[in-house]
Scaffold this motif. Structure first.
Motif, PDB file in Angstrom:
ATOM      1  N   ASP A 150      -4.490   2.674  -1.346  1.00  0.00           N
ATOM      2  CA  ASP A 150      -4.315   2.905  -2.782  1.00  0.00           C
ATOM      3  C   ASP A 150      -3.020   3.640  -3.110  1.00  0.00           C
ATOM      4  N   LEU A 151      -2.280   4.054  -2.094  1.00  0.00           N
ATOM      5  CA  LEU A 151      -1.093   4.878  -2.341  1.00  0.00           C
ATOM      6  C   LEU A 151      -0.010   4.145  -3.114  1.00  0.00           C
ATOM      7  N   ALA A 152       0.063   2.836  -2.930  1.00  0.00           N
ATOM      8  CA  ALA A 152       1.126   2.064  -3.584  1.00  0.00           C
ATOM      9  C   ALA A 152       1.043   2.134  -5.105  1.00  0.00           C
ATOM     10  N   THR A 153      -0.131   2.418  -5.640  1.00  0.00           N
ATOM     11  CA  THR A 153      -0.310   2.466  -7.091  1.00  0.00           C
ATOM     12  C   THR A 153      -0.292   3.893  -7.628  1.00  0.00           C
ATOM     13  N   MET A 154      -0.034   4.881  -6.782  1.00  0.00           N
ATOM     14  CA  MET A 154      -0.072   6.286  -7.184  1.00  0.00           C
ATOM     15  C   MET A 154       1.322   6.840  -7.448  1.00  0.00           C
ATOM     16  N   ASN A 155       1.376   7.846  -8.293  1.00  0.00           N
ATOM     17  CA  ASN A 155       2.595   8.626  -8.474  1.00  0.00           C
ATOM     18  C   ASN A 155       2.578   9.767  -7.462  1.00  0.00           C
ATOM     19  N   LEU A 156       3.510   9.736  -6.519  1.00  0.00           N
ATOM     20  CA  LEU A 156       3.594  10.766  -5.492  1.00  0.00           C
ATOM     21  C   LEU A 156       4.876  11.567  -5.668  1.00  0.00           C
ATOM     22  N   ALA A 157       4.793  12.867  -5.451  1.00  0.00           N
ATOM     23  CA  ALA A 157       5.932  13.756  -5.623  1.00  0.00           C
ATOM     24  C   ALA A 157       6.969  13.547  -4.524  1.00  0.00           C
TER      25      ALA A 157
END
Length: 254
Positions: free
Chosen positions: A139-146
């Motif tokens: 699911d990381l590809a769709t998340m906003n990560l710092a």
């Protein structure tokens, strides 16, 4: 060299904490909320901190994990440093860090660690203002990560994959103390993002003296209860052997 060309960066540590819930490989992330012009901006980040004046890198990483989880005796390994001058294209990252640490920060270099946790161990977050949750790697590809944390997570997973060829026992850091062969195979396939042949996998595991069968089976499952196993590591006989021969199909997306 003129003084204007000398730059003193801050140093931090970031921890890529992996867990396995029996079906999917997870990573532990912290919710980050930033107020900007009366609007609330939300994203997620890896557990991390600027190192304190009196601590070395390993001590700082251990402190971060203990503050976040309350756990000790966690597998922790330094794997890479990230010092690109453009680690983030979002000025909110540095602004948030400056407000949090009460420091003026122009650039920050981070040293990354991998941590492996049995996900059934209860986390005891010591900071009441910190909200941490497990997230599926897919699911990381769709998340906003710092910052560049998406890249750090990817490199951390690559590091685990590579080290499993040398230290196959690392898989058992993620499994419950008692596990089934199906759970072991699922974890192996999730880490490598591939599909293994069931029979070949079972034969390979049967040749591993450190995977010990128990006179116990699963309880409370809706299907036929499978036999339970445990990992037993002997300091005189470190785990050897890997799963290279059990691969049926590779399907990497991370």
């Amino acid at each position: 060299m003129s003084n204007e060309n000398i730059y003193y960066p801050h140093v931090s540590v970031d921890c890529v904490v992996f867990g396995f819930d029996g079906e999917n490989l997870k990573v532990l992330l912290i919710e980050r909320n930033i107020k900007e012009q009366n609007e609330l901006y939300n994203d997620k980040k890896l557990p991390g901190s600027i190192i304190l004046q009196d601590e070395d890198l390993d001590t700082a990483a251990s402190r971060v994990l203990n503050e976040l989880t309350g756990l000790k005796n966690i597998y922790l390994s330094q794997f890479k440093s990230f010092g690109n001058p453009n680690r983030t294209n979002d000025p909110r990252d540095i602004l948030w860090l400056e407000n949090t640490m009460q420091l003026k920060i122009g650039r920050i270099v981070t040293v990354a660690y991998v941590a492996l946790i049995k996900i059934d161990r209860k986390l005891q977050v010591k900071n009441e203002n910190t909200q941490a949750n497990w997230y599926d790697l897919n699911d990381l590809a769709t998340m906003n990560l710092a910052f560049d944390h998406a890249e750090i997570i990817k490199k951390g997973l690559d590091y685990v994959r590579h080290n499993l060829d040398i230290e196959p026992h690392l898989l058992f850091e993620l499994l419950p103390r008692k596990f089934t062969i199906s759970q072991l195979r699922t974890l192996h396939d999730k880490v490598h993002q591939m599909r293994s042949d069931v029979r070949n996998f079972q034969k390979k595991v049967a040749q591993m003296p450190y995977v010990m069968p128990l006179d116990e089976v699963e309880e409370g499952v809706p299907h036929r209860a499978a036999r339970l196993y445990k990992f037993k590591k002997s300091p005189l006989n470190p785990p050897k052997g890997d799963f290279k021969s059990v691969v049926l199909k590779k399907d990497r997306t991370i």
